[in-house]
Motif scaffolding. Structure first.
Motif, mmCIF file in Angstrom:
data_model
loop_
_atom_site.group_PDB
_atom_site.id
_atom_site.type_symbol
_atom_site.label_atom_id
_atom_site.label_comp_id
_atom_site.label_asym_id
_atom_site.label_seq_id
_atom_site.Cartn_x
_atom_site.Cartn_y
_atom_site.Cartn_z
ATOM 1 N N LEU A 17 0.816 -1.200 0.000
ATOM 2 C CA LEU A 17 0.000 0.000 0.000
ATOM 3 C C LEU A 17 0.855 1.258 0.000
ATOM 4 N N PRO A 18 0.389 2.325 -0.639
ATOM 5 C CA PRO A 18 1.088 3.605 -0.542
ATOM 6 C C PRO A 18 0.664 4.349 0.725
ATOM 7 N N ALA A 19 1.400 5.380 1.074
ATOM 8 C CA ALA A 19 1.056 6.303 2.154
ATOM 9 C C ALA A 19 0.986 5.624 3.521
ATOM 10 N N VAL A 20 1.725 4.539 3.732
ATOM 11 C CA VAL A 20 1.712 3.815 5.011
ATOM 12 C C VAL A 20 2.717 4.440 5.971
ATOM 13 N N THR A 21 2.259 4.773 7.178
ATOM 14 C CA THR A 21 3.132 5.306 8.215
ATOM 15 C C THR A 21 3.544 4.253 9.238
ATOM 16 N N GLY A 22 2.733 3.198 9.380
ATOM 17 C CA GLY A 22 3.063 2.168 10.358
ATOM 18 C C GLY A 22 2.058 1.038 10.323
ATOM 19 N N ALA A 23 2.279 0.016 11.147
ATOM 20 C CA ALA A 23 1.380 -1.139 11.194
ATOM 21 C C ALA A 23 1.577 -1.896 12.496
ATOM 22 N N TYR A 24 0.478 -2.486 12.978
ATOM 23 C CA TYR A 24 0.508 -3.305 14.192
ATOM 24 C C TYR A 24 -0.162 -4.641 13.916
ATOM 25 N N PRO A 25 0.454 -5.756 14.325
ATOM 26 C CA PRO A 25 -0.156 -7.081 14.145
ATOM 27 C C PRO A 25 -1.062 -7.444 15.309
ATOM 28 N N LEU A 26 -2.181 -8.078 15.010
ATOM 29 C CA LEU A 26 -3.097 -8.613 16.008
ATOM 30 C C LEU A 26 -4.102 -9.508 15.290
ATOM 31 N N ASP A 27 -4.712 -10.423 16.039
ATOM 32 C CA ASP A 27 -5.708 -11.327 15.463
ATOM 33 C C ASP A 27 -7.089 -10.732 15.717
ATOM 34 N N ILE A 28 -7.603 -9.977 14.742
ATOM 35 C CA ILE A 28 -8.841 -9.232 14.930
ATOM 36 C C ILE A 28 -10.055 -10.145 14.984
ATOM 37 N N ASP A 29 -10.119 -11.141 14.099
ATOM 38 C CA ASP A 29 -11.306 -11.993 14.024
ATOM 39 C C ASP A 29 -11.171 -13.303 14.791
ATOM 40 N N GLY A 30 -10.058 -13.497 15.483
ATOM 41 C CA GLY A 30 -9.898 -14.659 16.351
ATOM 42 C C GLY A 30 -9.818 -15.990 15.635
ATOM 43 N N ASP A 31 -9.357 -15.986 14.366
ATOM 44 C CA ASP A 31 -9.301 -17.237 13.606
ATOM 45 C C ASP A 31 -7.940 -17.910 13.669
ATOM 46 N N GLY A 32 -7.037 -17.382 14.486
ATOM 47 C CA GLY A 32 -5.714 -17.983 14.614
ATOM 48 C C GLY A 32 -4.707 -17.491 13.605
ATOM 49 N N ARG A 33 -5.115 -16.608 12.696
ATOM 50 C CA ARG A 33 -4.197 -16.010 11.727
ATOM 51 C C ARG A 33 -4.018 -14.539 12.052
ATOM 52 N N VAL A 34 -2.786 -14.067 11.940
ATOM 53 C CA VAL A 34 -2.481 -12.687 12.286
ATOM 54 C C VAL A 34 -3.037 -11.748 11.219
ATOM 55 N N ASP A 35 -3.678 -10.676 11.680
ATOM 56 C CA ASP A 35 -4.147 -9.603 10.818
ATOM 57 C C ASP A 35 -3.269 -8.375 11.042
ATOM 58 N N LEU A 36 -3.478 -7.346 10.229
ATOM 59 C CA LEU A 36 -2.684 -6.127 10.347
ATOM 60 C C LEU A 36 -3.591 -4.907 10.382
ATOM 61 N N ALA A 37 -3.324 -4.007 11.334
ATOM 62 C CA ALA A 37 -3.914 -2.676 11.327
ATOM 63 C C ALA A 37 -2.881 -1.750 10.698
ATOM 64 N N VAL A 38 -3.172 -1.259 9.505
ATOM 65 C CA VAL A 38 -2.213 -0.474 8.729
ATOM 66 C C VAL A 38 -2.572 1.003 8.852
ATOM 67 N N GLY B 276 -13.977 -7.321 27.671
ATOM 68 C CA GLY B 276 -14.843 -8.421 28.057
ATOM 69 C C GLY B 276 -14.923 -9.479 26.970
ATOM 70 N N PRO B 277 -16.117 -10.051 26.742
ATOM 71 C CA PRO B 277 -16.252 -11.158 25.792
ATOM 72 C C PRO B 277 -16.445 -10.710 24.345
ATOM 73 N N ALA B 278 -16.315 -9.409 24.050
ATOM 74 C CA ALA B 278 -16.516 -8.935 22.685
ATOM 75 C C ALA B 278 -15.599 -9.674 21.726
ATOM 76 N N ALA B 279 -16.135 -10.048 20.570
ATOM 77 C CA ALA B 279 -15.362 -10.857 19.629
ATOM 78 C C ALA B 279 -14.188 -10.090 19.034
ATOM 79 N N PRO B 280 -14.421 -8.970 18.328
ATOM 80 C CA PRO B 280 -13.271 -8.233 17.824
ATOM 81 C C PRO B 280 -12.750 -7.267 18.888
ATOM 82 N N PRO B 281 -11.518 -6.815 18.758
ATOM 83 C CA PRO B 281 -10.951 -5.917 19.762
ATOM 84 C C PRO B 281 -11.469 -4.493 19.612
ATOM 85 N N THR B 282 -11.360 -3.740 20.699
ATOM 86 C CA THR B 282 -11.521 -2.294 20.652
ATOM 87 C C THR B 282 -10.200 -1.696 20.192
ATOM 88 N N MET B 283 -10.261 -0.759 19.253
ATOM 89 C CA MET B 283 -9.051 -0.181 18.684
ATOM 90 C C MET B 283 -9.065 1.343 18.843
#
Length: 553
Positions: A115-136, A181-188
């Protein structure tokens, strides 16, 4: 009567056996000598041999940012690297390093990650499927990338109802996430920087936003502004008072506000975010805040907070009642100000600090501190040649400079960074992003050299795991007890500057060849103590009583 007597005898016997086993375990755990602080390890420059050619480019809107994310996306437990590119494309590099061998990477190009215009990124498993996602994070629309296996990603903004902004060209440079708490996706939380179009001299910053799951818990509700906002460059959700609640600390750049300050937002599930006030114990602090690092350095169970700044950096510790966020400054007596370059032609001009990170680089059991340094661009009142710091932790809790002994001195303008074990040899390597220069990568060879690496102290790498949402147990506290010392580490997503890491949690053990480990899970449940051998990897399953050993193949 006879059955009762037999049961009583069995109970007494079980207690005696348990006591004997416990005493034997304690004898086996104790090292022959107490832990001692050791010198800085040796690092060998590995950028060219590693096969990474990438630089953070761009003009004014990319003076900040420049992060790197480290995470495993091909299921071999070795961390891949995703680099922000600024006005050049971001880049994902797969880790092809042999176990314990030279660092080797290969670029994986795709339209999703480049992607263009990227300043940073953090890894986390947003949907809880065991695969790492990225917040770009971007100058413009922020993007959530869903991991779909084998280091492949797909855009997920629409699927997750995530509003990444971008209509006003928000300049995002900070991020943190937690599970409420038990919320499925994280608060960001997304931290935004300068609004170049603003004419308001007292408030020139875009609003930061809090993004929470909607009532169904499967996708996101619209972002909620965190007002006031003061040009954030780092954010961190942390249970700073060990209350079980993870509040949001925000570090802001004094350069672009008049009446602003550092901030702490109280985050309670189901309630609006609340900004802590003077009456609640929060003391005003105005700095050119650029990075946050958190670590319990005093052994009281509460994390100290390091705040990167121009000139003198700040190290804060809770000043009393942990129910109130009242912090005292301890950087001077701890030797952690790092306000001026330690070498080079500009030692009389103040430094500019960015990414900050605690880690044990020499495996002696004491936390060390890396501080990425670099002039914003050409600010003549600040050091133009400003080498990054590697502060080595001492047994008395102070720090001493070790970058020159470590061999990592460079005058490139540092931004984001990561201390991470790239070849799974138990030694933390260093990755640093520079403005307009190729990234730096150094292999940690311990007490040896490039031809013959040599260990420094024993180590342990752990990975807590639980079922359901938040499988990586973000918000948990991992405790390690060895050699008469106990270390507690909070698992977080955020902090640093524009980048973070997800994967093995590293502990140095010094001379101890065993350790006891346990996890306080995000909901407050405390697991059992488990005895493990040093120099090994273990998965800590919430559902099991034993630590599961893992061996790199």
């Amino acid at each position: 009567m006879r059955r009762a007597a037999l049961l009583a005898a069995a109970a007494v016997g079980a207690v005696l056996v348990g006591m004997v086993a416990t005493m034997a375990a304690m004898r086996a755990l104790a090292p022959t000598e107490p832990p001692r602080a050791t010198a800085a390890p040796h690092f060998v420059e590995a950028r060219n041999a590693a096969g990474i050619a990438h630089a953070y480019q761009g003009e004014f809107e990319y003076f900040t940012g420049g992060g790197v994310a480290a995470f495993d996306c091909d299921d071999d437990a070795k961390p891949e690297l995703y680099f922000a590119g600024g006005d050049a494309p971001a880049a994902l590099y797969r880790n092809a390093s042999p176990i314990g061998g030279p660092l080797q990477f290969e670029e994986l190009s795709s339209s999703a990650t480049d992607l263009p215009a990227v300043t940073g990124a953090y890894p986390l498993d947003i949907d809880g499927d065991g695969r790492v996602d990225l917040a770009v994070l971007r100058h413009g629309e922020n993007v959530l990338l869903r991991g779909i296996g084998e280091c492949r990603f797909e855009r997920a903004n629409e699927a997750w109802s995530f509003d990444g902004g971008g209509e006003r060209r928000e300049w995002t440079a900070a991020f943190s996430a937690t599970w409420e708490g038990p919320a499925a996706p994280p608060t960001m939380a997304f931290g935004n920087y300068l609004d170049e179009a603003s004419q308001d001299r007292e408030h020139r910053c875009f609003d930061n936003v809090l993004v929470r799951p909607n009532e169904r818990g499967a996708v996101y509700a619209p972002p909620v502004p965190l007002t006031p906002s003061w040009c954030a460059l780092s954010m961190l959700f942390s249970d700073w008072g060990r209350s079980g609640r993870r509040d949001l600390r925000v570090s802001n750049d004094l350069h672009y506000y008049v009446n602003g300050e550092e901030q702490l937002w109280r985050i309670v599930p189901g309630e609006p975010a609340h900004l802590y006030t003077r009456e609640e114990g929060w003391e005003p602090l105005q700095i050119n805040g650029m990075g946050i690092a958190s670590q319990d350095l005093t052994g009281d169970g509460y994390p100290e907070v390091f705040l990167a700044n121009q000139a003198s950096n700040r190290l804060q510790s809770l000043a009393g009642d942990p129910s109130a966020p009242n912090y005292r400054e301890i950087s001077v007596r701890r030797g952690a100000t790092a306000g001026y370059p330690y070498t080079g032609p500009d030692t009389n001009r103040p430094s500019t600090a960015w990414h900050v990170e605690f880690a044990d680089v020499n495996n002696d059991g004491f936390a060390d501190l890396f501080i990425a340094k670099g002039n914003v661009e050409a600010q003549e009142d600040y050091a133009l040649q400003d080498p990054s710091n590697l502060l080595i932790g001492q047994a008395d809790g102070t720090f001493v400079e070790g970058a020159m002994d470590a061999g990592i001195v460079t005058f490139a303008r540092g931004r984001g960074a990561a201390l991470v074990d790239l070849n799974l040899d138990g030694l933390l390597d260093l990755v640093e992003v520079f403005r307009r220069e190729n990234v730096g990568i150094w292999r940690n060879v311990g007490a040896g050299d490039g031809a013959s690496p040599k260990p420094m102290g024993h180590w342990l790498q752990l990975r807590p795991h639980q079922a359901g949402p938040n499988p990586d147990a973000i918000g948990a506290w991992v405790e390690v007890r060895s050699g008469g010392r106990e270390t507690e580490l909070e698992l977080t997503v955020g902090g640093g500057h524009a980048g973070g890491q997800l994967g093995w949690v590293h502990f140095g053990l010094g001379p101890a060849d065993r350790a006891d480990v346990r996890v306080q899970w995000p909901d407050g449940t405390v697991g059992p103590w488990r005895t493990v051998d040093a120099d090994a990897f273990y998965v800590l399953e919430r559902s099991g009583d034993e630590a599961r050993p893992w061996s790199p193949s």
